[in-house]
Each structure stands twice: as C-alpha cells, then as structure tokens.
Write an enzyme that holds these catalytic residues in place. Structure first.
Site, PDB file in Angstrom:
ATOM      1  N   CYS A  56       0.817  -1.223   0.000  1.00  0.00           N
ATOM      2  CA  CYS A  56       0.000   0.000   0.000  1.00  0.00           C
ATOM      3  C   CYS A  56       0.848   1.270   0.000  1.00  0.00           C
ATOM      4  CB  CYS A  56      -0.902   0.022   1.226  1.00  0.00           C
ATOM      5  SG  CYS A  56      -1.577  -1.562   1.711  1.00  0.00           S
ATOM      6  N   ASP A  88      -4.059  -2.811   7.181  1.00  0.00           N
ATOM      7  CA  ASP A  88      -5.124  -3.697   7.624  1.00  0.00           C
ATOM      8  C   ASP A  88      -5.003  -5.109   7.074  1.00  0.00           C
ATOM      9  OD1 ASP A  88      -5.957  -1.411   8.793  1.00  0.00           O
ATOM     10  OD2 ASP A  88      -7.975  -1.416   7.968  1.00  0.00           O
ATOM     11  N   CYS A 129      -2.604   3.101   2.729  1.00  0.00           N
ATOM     12  CA  CYS A 129      -3.554   2.162   3.317  1.00  0.00           C
ATOM     13  C   CYS A 129      -4.650   2.878   4.115  1.00  0.00           C
ATOM     14  CB  CYS A 129      -2.822   1.148   4.196  1.00  0.00           C
ATOM     15  SG  CYS A 129      -3.856  -0.254   4.654  1.00  0.00           S
ATOM     16  N   LYS A 131      -6.457   3.623   7.030  1.00  0.00           N
ATOM     17  CA  LYS A 131      -6.620   4.678   8.031  1.00  0.00           C
ATOM     18  C   LYS A 131      -5.728   5.878   7.771  1.00  0.00           C
ATOM     19  CE  LYS A 131      -9.327   1.698   9.684  1.00  0.00           C
ATOM     20  NZ  LYS A 131      -9.037   0.712   8.638  1.00  0.00           N
ATOM     21  N   GLU A 451     -11.692  -4.732  12.671  1.00  0.00           N
ATOM     22  CA  GLU A 451     -12.456  -5.203  11.519  1.00  0.00           C
ATOM     23  C   GLU A 451     -12.572  -6.725  11.583  1.00  0.00           C
ATOM     24  OE1 GLU A 451     -10.528  -3.757   8.009  1.00  0.00           O
ATOM     25  OE2 GLU A 451     -11.236  -1.714   8.310  1.00  0.00           O
ATOM     26  N   SER A 477     -14.181  -4.686   7.225  1.00  0.00           N
ATOM     27  CA  SER A 477     -13.359  -4.243   6.108  1.00  0.00           C
ATOM     28  C   SER A 477     -14.255  -3.825   4.956  1.00  0.00           C
ATOM     29  CB  SER A 477     -12.448  -5.394   5.659  1.00  0.00           C
ATOM     30  OG  SER A 477     -11.917  -5.146   4.387  1.00  0.00           O
TER      31      SER A 477
END
Length: 574
Positions: A56, A88, A129, A131, A451, A477
């Site tokens: 990411c 994540d 990614c 957050k 998640e 997710s």
C-alpha cells in the site's frame, strides 16, 4: 510564482526563519544544505505514510520526490517527513487489528506535532492504506493550513483462472480451504498471484473509498485518485499537487474553506454511489469533527439512502479501481452524480474552482458499464444503509451493495471477541439462520474497534455468507460482503444493548426499514442491565490503553479530542 509574493510575517515559518532571533534555527537549515533563498521561501511539509510494511505504501517515497519538485517549481521549500501506518491486510484476523483505527489518530497527531514543532506553512499529504487517508485529511482540517491530499494509488488486479482477483479472494479462499472446497495447493496458488504490484487493495474497499472521498470533498486535485500506484502518471499528479498547494498558500485558501457540510454530503454521495466501505461512516464524522461541523453516522446514512448505487465495483460488483480509472476515474463518477442532480456543484476545491467548474469538460462515457448514469442505477438507493432500533439506539451501518435479501431474522449466537467467533466458523459450528454477535470489539471495548474480515470472508468461503447474518460493535473491512452490521452503538463496553444479548435471543435486521431490533421488552433489557458489569481488557498500559480512555462514540467518528468547536485558535494563525 515568485517567493516575494509571500510575506512571512503572516506565516508560521517566520518563527524559525526570520529575524536575528531565528539565527540558531537557520544554522540547522544550513547544515542540511539549504540556501538563503530557500530559507526565505514558505516551508511546505510533504508527509507520506511510506514504509516497508505492505504494498500500500511502498511507492509513496517515489511520489514524494515528485511532490517536492512541484513545490520547488512554485517557489516553495519542501520539507519531507513520514509518519506511521498500520496496514489492515496484514493486521487483519489477530490482535494486531486493534492497532488499526488507533493508527488514524496517531497519524493525525504525529503530523500535527511535526507541523507545529517546525512551523511549516502548508501541507501536502500522500497516503496509501486505509486509516492513513482519513488520518491525513483530518490533520489538514485540524491545522487549517493550505493543504492538498493525494492518494498513493491502487494495486493492479491479480489474475487467477482467467479472472481478476484481489486480496478479498485470498481471505475467502481461506474459508474455502477450511471447508474442504479447495486444496492447500490451490490456496497457495491464489495467494501468490492476488497482489502483483505496489498499491492499496484494488476493490472498492476502504482505501479506494476514501480516495474517492478525497476528490469528492475537494481536498485532492481532480483525477489524482485514479491511476494505479505503479503508473508513472501518478508522479505527474504528485508534482501538480506540490504546485497546487503553493497556489492555495498565495490565495490563502484553507481546508475549512473547502470542507463544508455540503462537501461532506458530496463525499457521502460518492461512497453510496460506489458501494463503498462502511468505514466511511466512521471517517466522515471524524473529519467533520476536525472542522467543527456536526455530521454524525446517521447524517451520513441519510445521504446514503438518497443516493443511487451506480458503480459496479468489487467486492459486490465486477470491477476494480483500475477499471474505473480506465474509463475516466472518479471525475466520471462525480459527473454522473452532478448530471443526475445529486452533487453540490458549488463547493470550492483545491483547484480554486468549484466542483462544477472542475467537471465542466468531463464527458460521461457511454461505451462502458463500470459506472451507470443515475437514471439507470444498479439499485435506486445507496450501497450502504444506516440502521437504528432497540439494539442500536445510536445507530449501526450495513453494506447492502450486491445483496439480494435485505431482511434477516434469527437467533443470536453470541461471542465476546472475534477469535472465538472465527474459531467457531472454521470448525463449522455456526448454523444456518443464526445471527452471529461479536461484541466487546468497539472503540473502547477492543480497544481499537477491530475489523472482522477474516470471519466474514471465512463464512463466504464456506458458502455460508448468505445463510447467516453478523452484527458487531466493531467494524468491517471494505472487502466484507453479506448481511454484516457494524458500528452498533452504544458498544458493549459501556453497557449498550449488544452487551446484554444472550444466545437464542431473536434478532431482526431490516435494511429496507433501517431497523435493528432484538425481540426483548424494555423491561427485560433494563433487568439485564442491572446485572451487567463492565469488563477489563487485556490492555491496561501503552497506546491502546490511552486510546481506550479517550475515544468517543463510533457514531460520532470515534474521535479522541474535543475538535474545532473547542478551539481558541488554529495553528495556521499562530
């Protein structure tokens, strides 16, 4: 643009670069090879979430160099720095996921402290990614210095047996393997080809959802969210972002001039129209909080209910981010909403123009079926729905994009953590018709509001995805599909109704009427509440403990400070 147009007496960097009293500070700049001319110019923080944790963020260092080039070309002095991310896809399914949402606050806080400590005048933020995208947009609103956001780009789709696949397929393949439907060799073959490049997850999961938000809300230059991470065209967008932030500085256009109630509604529309991640119901209220705007989960869901679902994107649809990019990207989605009479076209953006002006030359392509016109939607209402009821007085959220059945009633199967629920799924102890309840996973109760993709994906992999429902005070997710309700509030850790449930209680989920009910009287709930006792988590020290002490309700964004309404000044005006 000549640096002489900037009078540093009105910029934060005057505290570290102007006058005799700044001689010690300037000595540090000379030590890094800066010239007198560069010190006289505005200082622009260029922050990325680059790291080697996952694909990411791996391309962000390259894009940062292009951004700095743009800042320099516009007569600014870029100062690059990095902040953390928790990815994540790697944190998923174990205790590491407790760190994910917490990282959003740490990202915002660390950028704030870097900007404040070094008195930078403007900000360009590049994120990969989940957050990290809202984290950087939140701090832009918090500091309120001229700012531009840029997404690092999505991953290219993998190919397996002639079909595009994403990491979602790998998670679901784990479930298929546990159910004996595929071999360990086939699982290995899928994992080896699902993620073939740098970039964030390719479906309309949280990263791509919030990337769409960045354009819709006006903080990113048009088209910048689209190109996959490996494409060289991303560098051109990065350079343009650096040039743009200098124009914003010259015009004194700040994030809170751009992010208004109407632009937040635009952002919510894009989430609904694209069948985006339920996490937007957490992040948009948090961003609004940084700007002093009341915009909670149910405000977001109200927009969802009024917006047609028109982009056929994974996990519920057929296409990935690369496919949307190839037909024109986020501007095409915005154009469809504008032409349909949904989008607020008068909102200001980082271009210095309105949304409608930005979209004036965009033509909606007719020879494609990735995005439909609003008059011919996939479904007439958004892909994400808000729920309320005696089981969720503060609200809850469910992604219905691609679902056939919008009602479900069944007996509760209660678990007090995700691990126990996942173990039951893997051991095939879940029965058809049950409503799985995973509680004590909320912002405080986790702490960290995990998640549940590993659990939901395993259910789908076993062929149980449409035969059970799942509710949680945690999150899902963006890759989750099925009747999965998250953000149930109040959470169990504070005595919410979800914490009072017992096995066998009959729960009804109704995404048509927006209801989440348990077949219990108020008298019975009150009786159970009297015997309920708070639970201690295993996290009594460190960052997770501190987060649990300060985090607020999920319906208001799970924020950890009072926000703009409590300000006596903004950083931009120090």
């Amino acid at each position: 643009m000549d640096a002489k147009v900037f009078d540093k007496k009105n910029l934060p960097s005057r505290h570290t670069s102007v006058g005799p009293e700044s001689a010690p500070h300037r000595s540090y700049y000379y030590a890094m090879g800066m010239t007198e001319e560069e010190i006289k110019r505005p200082f622009v923080g260029v922050v990325t979430t680059w790291n080697e944790a996952a694909p990411c963020n791996i391309a962000l260092m390259r894009q940062a160099q292009a951004t700095k080039k743009g800042v320099k070309a516009a007569k600014g002095t870029p100062r690059e720095f990095t902040t953390i991310t928790v990815t994540d896809g790697i944190a998923m399914g174990h205790q590491g996921m407790k760190s994910s949402l917490v990282s959003r606050e740490v990202i915002a806080d660390s950028v704030e402290l870097t900007m404040r400590g070094h008195c930078y005048d403007a900000l360009v933020g590049l994120a990969g990614c989940d957050k990290s995208l809202p984290g950087l947009m939140m701090v832009m609103l918090r500091l309120n210095v001229p700012s531009v956001f840029m997404y690092g780009g999505s991953i290219l789709p993998g190919r397996y047996k002639g079909k595009d696949i994403t990491v979602q397929d790998v998670f679901e393949a784990v479930g298929a393997h546990s159910g004996g439907q595929i071999s360990e060799r086939e699982l290995h073959d899928i994992e080896c080809v699902a993620c073939p490049s740098s970039g964030s997850c390719g479906g309309q999961f949280t990263a791509n959802t919030m990337a769409c938000v960045s354009e819709a809300i006006g903080l990113a230059i048009p088209g910048s969210a689209g190109a996959p991470a490996p494409y060289d065209s991303r560098d051109a967008y990065a350079e343009a972002s650096g040039e743009t932030v200098m124009k914003l500085l010259a015009q004194n256009i700040r994030p809170r001039d751009i992010v208004t109630r109407k632009s937040l509604e635009n952002a919510a529309m894009v989430v609904a129209a694209s069948g985006g991640s339920t996490n937007a119901g957490l992040h948009l209220p948090a961003m609004a909080h940084e700007a002093g705007i009341d915009f909670d989960l149910m405000d977001v869901c109200k927009i969802f209910e009024q917006t047609p679902y028109i982009a056929d994107l994974k996990p519920s649809g057929r296409y990935v981010a690369k496919d949307m990019f190839e037909i024109g990207g986020v501007p095409v989605l915005l154009k469809a909403l504008l032409e349909g009479g949904y989008l607020h076209g008068d909102c200001l953006t980082v271009t210095g123009k309105t949304m409608a002006q930005n979209l004036a030359r965009v033509k909606f392509p007719k020879d494609q079926d990735v995005i439909r016109p609003t008059k011919d939607p996939i479904t007439p209402t958004g892909g994400v729905i808000g729920l309320k009821g005696n089981l969720a007085p503060q609200g809850a959220i469910v992604k219905v994009a691609g679902m056939d059945g919008l009602k479900f009633t069944g007996p509760a199967r209660v678990f007090d953590c995700e691990e126990d629920a996942y173990a039951a799924v893997v051991k095939r102890k879940i029965k058809k018709g049950e409503v799985i309840v995973i509680r004590y996973e909320g912002p405080r109760g986790g702490p960290g509001m995990r998640e549940m993709l590993s659990t939901t994906a395993a259910l789908y992999g076993q062929g149980m995805g449409d035969k059970v429902a799942l509710i949680t005070d945690g999150r899902f997710s963006g890759a989750t599909r099925g009747f999965c309700v998250g953000h149930v509030g109040p959470e169990a850790a504070v005595g919410g109704p979800i914490g009072l449930l017992r096995n066998g209680d009959v729960i009804t989920l109704d995404a048509i009427k927006g209801r989440l009910q348990v077949d219990l009287t108020k008298k019975e709930l009150d009786k159970r509440r009297k015997s309920w006792k708070p639970r201690k988590t295993d996290h009594q020290t460190g960052a997770l403990w501190r987060y649990g002490q300060t985090v607020g309700e999920a319906c208001k964004g799970a924020v950890t400070h009072p926000g703009a309404k409590a300000e006596t000044h903004t950083y931009a005006d120090i």
